[in-house]
Design a protein around this motif. Structure first.
Motif, short mmCIF file in Angstrom:
data_model
loop_
_atom_site.label_atom_id
_atom_site.label_comp_id
_atom_site.label_asym_id
_atom_site.label_seq_id
_atom_site.Cartn_x
_atom_site.Cartn_y
_atom_site.Cartn_z
N ALA A 161 0.70 -1.20 -0.05
CA ALA A 161 0.10 0.09 0.05
C ALA A 161 0.80 1.34 0.03
CB ALA A 161 -0.84 -0.02 1.17
N ASP A 162 1.85 1.13 0.67
CA ASP A 162 2.86 2.30 0.78
C ASP A 162 3.65 2.70 -0.61
OD1 ASP A 162 2.29 3.02 3.57
OD2 ASP A 162 3.48 1.64 4.14
N ILE A 163 3.87 1.42 -1.15
CA ILE A 163 4.81 1.48 -2.47
C ILE A 163 3.70 2.22 -3.38
CG2 ILE A 163 5.65 0.32 -4.55
CD1 ILE A 163 6.48 -1.96 -2.62
N LEU A 168 -0.32 -3.50 -7.56
CA LEU A 168 -1.26 -3.28 -8.69
C LEU A 168 -2.66 -2.95 -7.67
CD1 LEU A 168 -0.44 -5.71 -11.26
CD2 LEU A 168 -0.09 -3.21 -11.22
N SER A 169 -3.07 -3.95 -6.79
CA SER A 169 -4.43 -3.80 -6.14
C SER A 169 -4.46 -2.37 -5.44
CB SER A 169 -4.20 -5.13 -5.19
OG SER A 169 -4.71 -6.44 -5.79
N GLU A 170 -3.52 -2.19 -4.64
CA GLU A 170 -3.54 -0.73 -4.05
C GLU A 170 -3.32 0.34 -4.85
OE1 GLU A 170 -4.01 -1.03 -0.78
OE2 GLU A 170 -3.53 -3.11 -0.27
N LEU A 171 -2.96 0.31 -6.12
CA LEU A 171 -2.90 1.62 -6.80
C LEU A 171 -4.20 2.39 -7.22
CD1 LEU A 171 -0.29 0.96 -9.81
CD2 LEU A 171 -0.19 2.57 -7.98
N ASP A 172 -4.10 3.55 -7.13
CA ASP A 172 -5.66 4.24 -7.47
C ASP A 172 -5.53 3.98 -8.98
OD1 ASP A 172 -6.91 6.77 -6.25
OD2 ASP A 172 -6.82 6.77 -8.40
N GLU A 173 -7.13 3.77 -9.18
CA GLU A 173 -7.35 3.43 -10.64
C GLU A 173 -6.62 4.48 -11.41
OE1 GLU A 173 -11.60 3.61 -10.24
OE2 GLU A 173 -11.36 2.22 -8.71
#
Lengths: 464, 464
Positions: free
Chosen positions: A51-53, A81-86
């Motif tokens: 999440a931090d990356i 990838l899951s945590e990245l903003d769309e």
């Protein structure tokens, strides 16, 4: 200032550094990227949570992002990838080589893959689906067959179920001998012979109970079953309202097809709030800080355009009273005050209404009473600020009748603002239109038009 | 309308009835109250969840509430008190007899009692503390010694801890033989000999692992320890960011003192959002639908008063150009458009800024880039709507120079609105003032003053 300010002071200070990426770490990572030192970059990224990356990638600019991924790309974690903003997910996926992307996606749970795929274009979707192994591909395709924003999209298919007649001993033996259990689970779902869920037993209860106790005797008091096509916002509401930790999901025949856990419900609650707060301000709820300038400008233009129409409408009202303003320029000086105060009161009421509808505190049950309360509040504050403004006007312009006119106009506008602010969101909600999205323009129109008309009209009748 | 509307249509319809109290149920309950049928009332309330009963009490009026509690009061569930909105909690507690209150409170977990006590007056606090048994009273008093809104207030003291050297077998034997385990727990916290938490093991992992596996080898990858004095908003952020299910809480010496579970974090996240959304609209964040009219009016008056000062300030600007308006009344007709568009653009940017600060997407790292982006967005939309409005003005009033003036003034105001909308929240945040609470008045002042000044000033220079 209100009591709230004082409370703010009393709160423990937000320790921003506690979860934020250290500025030093970010600088060191960007330096490693600058000098092209892959080993150093990997060493610096290693201790960071996915999440931090993802946050880091969102916060740096496109050029740095591209170079960082090129240098780090051969070991890209699927969770990032899951945590990245769309808004930048597509860009980042485009930067990964097919092999790295395939590796990254294969590590993910099927519900995370679904979440990832939902917002991608067809070719990227196919690339990712192609990278999955057969059973995962089937699971993901199945999930995508449920409607957008439904429980079916949110759930994980992995769920631990047990026949309702089992004892604690049966469950323990099964759990300790069975291989394919999910990574994270907190409940065993009891099912009847038709696979209908009939209760939840926590692992803690199973641990504490004697082996001969029937599972059916130690189920949780709260048990909610989620239909697979339920809107995700309703799912989040149920978790928050009933303090659920996990809940079984059933198909249209009531058969168990998966489960939803509270961490996913919490993420949905967070998104719903984001949507409400941005929509109320007239910002596209897809917007994010990593949008490009053009995307951001487009995301705001719609609302500004609607507001322009509203403002022009209000100006037509003013134009009708051009003669009055020509005779008494003080009217032009004072009229924005009436409209502005009305606009603010309208926004206050509207926000309370939108929020109360979202939390389901405002229902058919108490609607009339709430409308009445809002109108009364508008009348009280209208009278209060009408009096204040009448006093200010009397001193400022020395025309007692002008003071009376602005006081009355303010009272009138505040009541109209309150009525518009509560009735418009309720009507939109009943018409199945999101009140957060559409209330603003209507309420503004009411307050502007009523504000200018009341003040200038009264002035024309009384003063000229 | 934007793409978002289309998405709204595609969503599964919100099935409001799924979790709402049935209107029929409410009517039946109120009828039982009317005829004073206690047995019927109890039968109707029996199947309802405490959260739903609390909602019911919030939605009916004071008179019905009083009668309902009088009829039902001898078996009042403590959980209902926990779920009640603070605004009527005090009223309801006042309606219960001391014996019923004592019974109700004794059933609650200590963290729920703390939550209950926080918002009560001294005498009610004492009454409840007096009803508790000695160990509970000590636990509650201890929790109340932590600062308001801190992790210490939020946590439960009950936590299952195990020495780090234990095996799965040790843990299972302990859990199965031990009596005082909490009702709900999902993790075993590993501690070193000084009681410092070193890892979390899920019950699921313990169930699945061989007895000789060391607990230290199957800990969760994500492990966050919460300091007891951490602000609850930061706790909620950590749960949401790292998908935590539970986290140990430590005192200033790093020793385990309790744990926080995700359902409590979710409730805090919900409250924080409520606070932000209400504060942005200038409504006291303590307000609720069950406030009385006077409370509600007071909760909005502060902001309206601040807005009145802002509006008067803007009117002073207009007054300076009274001669110009006297010569060209079209200025009075058009000037609200410039200010209104500026105000809306400012609110958009401000909302994005406040939200990004809350989610920590806006940091020192990307601040300059975000400010630049917002100004560029303001320039683009300013140019766009300036052009549109220039066209409208040219057609409407047939004065080309007036069209040029309003176009330029709008461009200028939109840029100023963007700059104010992003810089003011960031400055307030750095000064440790909640940007959601205080940004609005400053941003409105900027957009109103700049809007009127730019338009009327330019008009004076160019046209007169």
């Amino acid at each position: 200032m209100t009591d709230d300010d004082i409370q703010t002071e009393e709160r423990p200070e937000t320790d921003e550094s506690s979860y934020l990426l250290e500025k030093k770490t970010v600088a060191a990572i960007l330096y490693a990227v600058d000098i092209g030192d892959a080993a150093q970059l990997t060493a610096l990224m290693e201790p960071l949570h996915a999440a931090d990356i993802a946050d880091l990638l969102e916060q740096i600019n496109t050029y740095d992002r591209r170079r960082l991924i090129a240098l780090y790309g051969h070991e890209f974690d699927g969770d990032i990838l899951s945590e990245l903003d769309e808004s930048i997910r597509e860009e980042v996926i485009g930067l990964l080589t097919p092999a790295v992307l395939a590796d990254a996606v294969r590590e993910l749970d099927s519900d995370d893959v679904v979440d990832l795929l939902e917002d991608l274009d067809e070719p990227q979707q196919e690339a990712i689906l192609g990278a999955l192994e057969e059973p995962d591909r089937v699971a993901v395709a199945q999930a995508l067959s449920y409607p957008d924003y439904s429980a079916g999209r949110l759930m994980q298919r992995e769920v631990v179920a047990a026949p309702e007649h089992w004892t604690v001993g049966d469950a323990i033996d099964y759990l300790r001998s069975h291989d394919g259990l999910p990574d994270q689970f907190y409940h065993v779902v009891l099912v009847d012979p038709r696979m209908h869920p009939v209760g939840n037993v926590t692992l803690g209860k199973i641990m504490r109970s004697r082996r001969d106790v029937k599972l059916g005797d130690i189920t949780e008091e709260i048990f909610k079953v989620i239909p697979v096509d339920q809107y995700e916002g309703d799912v989040a509401y149920a978790f928050n309202q009933y303090h659920l930790i996990s809940a079984p999901v059933v198909d249209e025949n009531g058969r168990l097809v998966g489960q939803i856990t509270i961490d996913d419900a919490m993420a949905v609650l967070d998104e719903e709030h984001e949507e409400d707060i941005l929509r109320l301000a007239g910002v596209s709820d897809e917007s994010s800080l990593s949008d490009t300038i053009i995307e951001a400008a487009k995301g705001r233009a719609t609302w500004l355009f609607v507001n322009l129409l509203t403002a022009i409408l209000a100006s037509f009202v003013i134009e009708n009273f051009a003669d009055a303003i020509d005779q008494l320029v003080a009217l032009a000086v004072l009229m924005p005050i009436v409209a502005s105060m009305g606009g603010n009161a309208g926004t206050q009421t509207m926000t309370v209404a939108v929020r109360s509808l979202a939390t389901r505190d405002l229902t058919a049950q108490n609607a009339l009473r709430v409308v009445w309360r809002e109108v009364a509040v508008g009348a009280i504050n209208g009278a209060l600020f009408g009096l204040i403004m009448a006093g200010v006007t009397a001193v400022w312009f020395g025309v007692p009748m002008l003071a009376a006119v602005i006081g009355l106009a303010m009272l009138f506008t505040q009541v109209a603002a309150a009525l518009g602010g509560i009735v418009i969101p309720m009507a939109l909600d009943r018409a199945k239109i999101d009140p957060a999205l559409a209330s603003g323009p209507f309420v503004t129109t009411v307050t502007d038009v009523v504000g200018f008309f009341a003040f200038l009209g009264l002035a024309t009748v009384v003063l000229l």
